[in-house]
Design an enzyme around this catalytic site. Structure first.
Site, mmCIF file in Angstrom:
data_model
loop_
_atom_site.group_PDB
_atom_site.id
_atom_site.type_symbol
_atom_site.label_atom_id
_atom_site.label_comp_id
_atom_site.label_asym_id
_atom_site.label_seq_id
_atom_site.Cartn_x
_atom_site.Cartn_y
_atom_site.Cartn_z
ATOM 1 N N ASP A 69 -35.649 16.624 -8.115
ATOM 2 C CA ASP A 69 -34.357 16.479 -8.792
ATOM 3 C C ASP A 69 -33.380 15.980 -7.740
ATOM 4 O O ASP A 69 -33.161 16.656 -6.723
ATOM 5 C CB ASP A 69 -33.924 17.854 -9.330
ATOM 6 C CG ASP A 69 -32.607 17.791 -10.088
ATOM 7 O OD1 ASP A 69 -31.809 16.865 -9.833
ATOM 8 O OD2 ASP A 69 -32.379 18.685 -10.916
ATOM 9 N N VAL A 70 -32.793 14.796 -7.956
ATOM 10 C CA VAL A 70 -31.933 14.221 -6.911
ATOM 11 C C VAL A 70 -30.702 15.076 -6.617
ATOM 12 O O VAL A 70 -30.066 14.939 -5.582
ATOM 13 C CB VAL A 70 -31.488 12.767 -7.222
ATOM 14 C CG1 VAL A 70 -32.669 11.819 -7.200
ATOM 15 C CG2 VAL A 70 -30.707 12.676 -8.519
ATOM 16 N N ASN A 96 -30.961 4.893 -8.137
ATOM 17 C CA ASN A 96 -30.894 4.468 -9.543
ATOM 18 C C ASN A 96 -30.830 5.645 -10.513
ATOM 19 O O ASN A 96 -30.296 5.512 -11.613
ATOM 20 C CB ASN A 96 -32.128 3.597 -9.824
ATOM 21 C CG ASN A 96 -32.399 3.448 -11.294
ATOM 22 O OD1 ASN A 96 -31.747 2.678 -11.996
ATOM 23 N ND2 ASN A 96 -33.371 4.207 -11.816
ATOM 24 N N SER A 148 -22.238 1.076 -12.426
ATOM 25 C CA SER A 148 -22.052 0.728 -13.839
ATOM 26 C C SER A 148 -20.707 0.030 -13.950
ATOM 27 O O SER A 148 -19.849 0.192 -13.072
ATOM 28 C CB SER A 148 -22.034 2.018 -14.677
ATOM 29 O OG SER A 148 -21.543 1.776 -15.980
ATOM 30 N N TYR A 161 -18.907 10.732 -16.193
ATOM 31 C CA TYR A 161 -19.742 9.586 -15.783
ATOM 32 C C TYR A 161 -18.888 8.532 -15.076
ATOM 33 O O TYR A 161 -19.235 8.025 -14.012
ATOM 34 C CB TYR A 161 -20.412 9.018 -17.036
ATOM 35 C CG TYR A 161 -21.358 7.858 -16.815
ATOM 36 C CD1 TYR A 161 -22.588 8.048 -16.181
ATOM 37 C CD2 TYR A 161 -21.043 6.570 -17.262
ATOM 38 C CE1 TYR A 161 -23.471 6.973 -16.003
ATOM 39 C CE2 TYR A 161 -21.907 5.505 -17.099
ATOM 40 C CZ TYR A 161 -23.123 5.712 -16.468
ATOM 41 O OH TYR A 161 -24.005 4.660 -16.296
ATOM 42 N N LYS A 165 -19.289 7.408 -11.225
ATOM 43 C CA LYS A 165 -19.640 6.023 -10.870
ATOM 44 C C LYS A 165 -18.527 5.373 -10.034
ATOM 45 O O LYS A 165 -18.805 4.573 -9.139
ATOM 46 C CB LYS A 165 -19.928 5.203 -12.128
ATOM 47 C CG LYS A 165 -21.202 5.646 -12.877
ATOM 48 C CD LYS A 165 -22.485 5.419 -12.090
ATOM 49 C CE LYS A 165 -23.742 5.668 -12.921
ATOM 50 N NZ LYS A 165 -24.984 5.481 -12.143
ATOM 51 N N THR A 196 -32.156 0.312 -22.332
ATOM 52 C CA THR A 196 -33.040 1.389 -21.830
ATOM 53 C C THR A 196 -32.813 2.636 -22.689
ATOM 54 O O THR A 196 -32.001 2.628 -23.619
ATOM 55 C CB THR A 196 -32.726 1.756 -20.365
ATOM 56 O OG1 THR A 196 -31.437 2.387 -20.347
ATOM 57 C CG2 THR A 196 -32.722 0.563 -19.437
ATOM 58 N N ASP A 197 -33.492 3.725 -22.282
ATOM 59 C CA ASP A 197 -33.355 4.988 -23.030
ATOM 60 C C ASP A 197 -31.921 5.503 -23.073
ATOM 61 O O ASP A 197 -31.523 6.171 -24.024
ATOM 62 C CB ASP A 197 -34.225 6.087 -22.388
ATOM 63 C CG ASP A 197 -35.713 5.808 -22.559
ATOM 64 O OD1 ASP A 197 -36.062 4.940 -23.388
ATOM 65 O OD2 ASP A 197 -36.512 6.457 -21.863
HETATM 66 P P1 NAP Z 1 -32.969 6.026 -18.246
HETATM 67 O O1 NAP Z 1 -33.894 5.070 -18.916
HETATM 68 O O2 NAP Z 1 -32.433 7.194 -18.975
HETATM 69 O O3 NAP Z 1 -33.635 6.491 -16.880
HETATM 70 C C1 NAP Z 1 -32.993 7.401 -16.051
HETATM 71 C C2 NAP Z 1 -33.898 7.648 -14.867
HETATM 72 O O4 NAP Z 1 -33.226 8.570 -13.970
HETATM 73 C C3 NAP Z 1 -35.208 8.286 -15.265
HETATM 74 O O5 NAP Z 1 -36.239 7.744 -14.474
HETATM 75 C C4 NAP Z 1 -34.998 9.755 -14.930
HETATM 76 O O6 NAP Z 1 -36.179 10.418 -14.541
HETATM 77 C C5 NAP Z 1 -34.092 9.650 -13.713
HETATM 78 N N1 NAP Z 1 -33.323 10.870 -13.514
HETATM 79 C C6 NAP Z 1 -32.338 11.365 -14.291
HETATM 80 N N2 NAP Z 1 -31.856 12.503 -13.774
HETATM 81 C C7 NAP Z 1 -32.551 12.722 -12.630
HETATM 82 C C8 NAP Z 1 -32.530 13.730 -11.647
HETATM 83 N N3 NAP Z 1 -31.679 14.759 -11.725
HETATM 84 N N4 NAP Z 1 -33.386 13.645 -10.608
HETATM 85 C C9 NAP Z 1 -34.262 12.621 -10.514
HETATM 86 N N5 NAP Z 1 -34.331 11.632 -11.409
HETATM 87 C C10 NAP Z 1 -33.498 11.683 -12.465
HETATM 88 O O7 NAP Z 1 -31.650 5.241 -17.738
HETATM 89 P P2 NAP Z 1 -31.431 3.785 -17.170
HETATM 90 O O8 NAP Z 1 -30.651 3.037 -18.162
HETATM 91 O O9 NAP Z 1 -32.676 3.207 -16.637
HETATM 92 O O10 NAP Z 1 -30.406 4.158 -15.999
HETATM 93 C C11 NAP Z 1 -30.665 3.894 -14.642
HETATM 94 C C12 NAP Z 1 -29.316 3.826 -13.939
HETATM 95 O O11 NAP Z 1 -28.547 2.753 -14.466
HETATM 96 C C13 NAP Z 1 -28.452 5.077 -14.097
HETATM 97 O O12 NAP Z 1 -27.832 5.391 -12.868
HETATM 98 C C14 NAP Z 1 -27.408 4.658 -15.120
HETATM 99 O O13 NAP Z 1 -26.205 5.355 -14.978
HETATM 100 C C15 NAP Z 1 -27.247 3.194 -14.765
HETATM 101 N N6 NAP Z 1 -26.698 2.370 -15.836
HETATM 102 C C16 NAP Z 1 -27.316 2.309 -17.064
HETATM 103 C C17 NAP Z 1 -26.755 1.496 -18.044
HETATM 104 C C18 NAP Z 1 -27.385 1.364 -19.400
HETATM 105 O O14 NAP Z 1 -26.695 0.916 -20.323
HETATM 106 N N7 NAP Z 1 -28.644 1.674 -19.581
HETATM 107 C C19 NAP Z 1 -25.594 0.760 -17.784
HETATM 108 C C20 NAP Z 1 -25.001 0.874 -16.528
HETATM 109 C C21 NAP Z 1 -25.566 1.662 -15.558
HETATM 110 P P3 NAP Z 1 -37.024 11.354 -15.582
HETATM 111 O O15 NAP Z 1 -38.039 10.451 -16.175
HETATM 112 O O16 NAP Z 1 -37.603 12.393 -14.722
HETATM 113 O O17 NAP Z 1 -36.077 11.875 -16.610
#
Ligand code: NAP
Length: 265
Positions: A69-70, A96, A148, A161, A165, A196-197
């Site tokens: 857990d980060v 990430n 973000s 959030y 960020k 993504t999710d």
């Molecule tokens: P995602 O599909 O929900 O994936 C999140 C990832 O973070 C998963 O691999 C998850 O691992 C990991 N994670 C979450 N909490 C954690 C913790 N406490 N310790 C270790 N790992 C953890 O989201 P995503 O869209 O790929 O997001 C990746 C990054 O992009 C994030 O920082 C998010 O804020 C940023 N972002 C996303 C968007 C968007 O629209 N999707 C836009 C801007 C920025 P588990 O599999 O173990 O849960």
């Protein structure tokens, strides 16, 4: 150690937090295609193992996985020590992992705020602290923080959030100054809504709370982007790979926005 040509990252070892799925898995694939050895760090061992297996099968990549857990500094230090033991000193760190719970400010209690700050900000601090000595010893390093558009402008219903960020971008800028003469660059990538999710969860939340259909909810998110689309996670991955290249040596302390023109900072 550094190779050129089709595999410019050969000899580099990249740790990607949240590398098991979503953007993190795409980033891992793009670094592997360029020859890097990668360690995937995340909470869920099964997800990490499945992605590692796929990367190894498709690209013959050297992949290590470490569950942590980060938010937990000691676990991150232990996990990164194991990554180093498996694949050598870490010279690329992609922060990430992130969570994006949404709620009105008055319904966002301090426990939610602490969790978001612990994961989205302190997670990057913990991992960067663990790998920086390797980068200093190599006199070469790349830290890429996935921030973000919410790190550069205000957005309703995600106060914690947005704050985390914004702070991540402040951290990026300050660490870039501190490492500028050490062969290390530190940058942020700021995507808009990406497929993504996290966006899947946001859509479910909107439909639950407002009674709107999924299509209407999606249209409301896509409307933020002047190009009228979600960002593809591979676009983020390719930008990260470029920041990790030698061609990007002068790029440090920057926040690269991938949002179809949504922001023009
Ligand atoms: P995602 O599909 O929900 O994936 C999140 C990832 O973070 C998963 O691999 C998850 O691992 C990991 N994670 C979450 N909490 C954690 C913790 N406490 N310790 C270790 N790992 C953890 O989201 P995503 O869209 O790929 O997001 C990746 C990054 O992009 C994030 O920082 C998010 O804020 C940023 N972002 C996303 C968007 C968007 O629209 N999707 C836009 C801007 C920025 P588990 O599999 O173990 O849960």
């Amino acid at each position: 150690m550094q190779a050129s040509g089709a595999q410019p990252l050969r000899g580099r070892h990249a740790v990607i937090t949240g590398g098991g799925r979503g953007m993190g898995a795409c980033i891992a694939a793009s670094l592997v295609r360029r020859g890097a050895a990668v360690s995937l760090l995340g909470r869920t061992a099964a997800t990490l193992a499945a992605t590692a297996e796929r990367l190894a099968a498709e690209h013959g990549a050297r992949v290590h996985t470490a569950a942590a857990d980060v938010a937990d500094e000691a676990s991150v230090a232990t996990a990164i020590a194991a990554c180093r033991e498996a694949l050598g000193p870490v010279t690329i760190m992609v922060n990430n992992a992130g969570i994006a719970p949404s709620a009105p400010f008055l319904k966002s209690d301090s426990a939610l705020w602490r969790r978001v700050l612990d994961v989205d900000l302190m997670g990057a601090v913990h991992a960067s602290r663990a790998v920086l000595p390797d980068m200093q010893a190599a006199q070469w390093g790349r830290v890429v923080n996935i921030a973000s558009t919410a790190g550069l402008t205000g957005m309703a219903y995600v106060t914690a959030y947005c704050a985390a960020k914004h702070a991540l971008i402040g951290f990026t800028r300050a660490l870039a100054m501190e490492t500028a003469r050490k062969g290390i660059t530190v940058n942020a990538v700021c995507p808009g809504y990406t497929d993504t999710d996290i966006v899947g969860d946001a859509l479910a939340n909107i439909t639950d709370k407002t009674g709107r259909s999924r299509e209407e909810a999606l249209a409301s998110l896509v409307a933020h982007n002047p190009q009228g689309r979600l960002i593809d996670p591979d676009e983020v991955a390719e930008t990260v790979a470029w920041l990790c290249s030698d061609a990007a040596v002068s790029v440090t302390g920057q926040s690269i926005v991938l949002a179809g023109g949504e922001l023009m900072p």
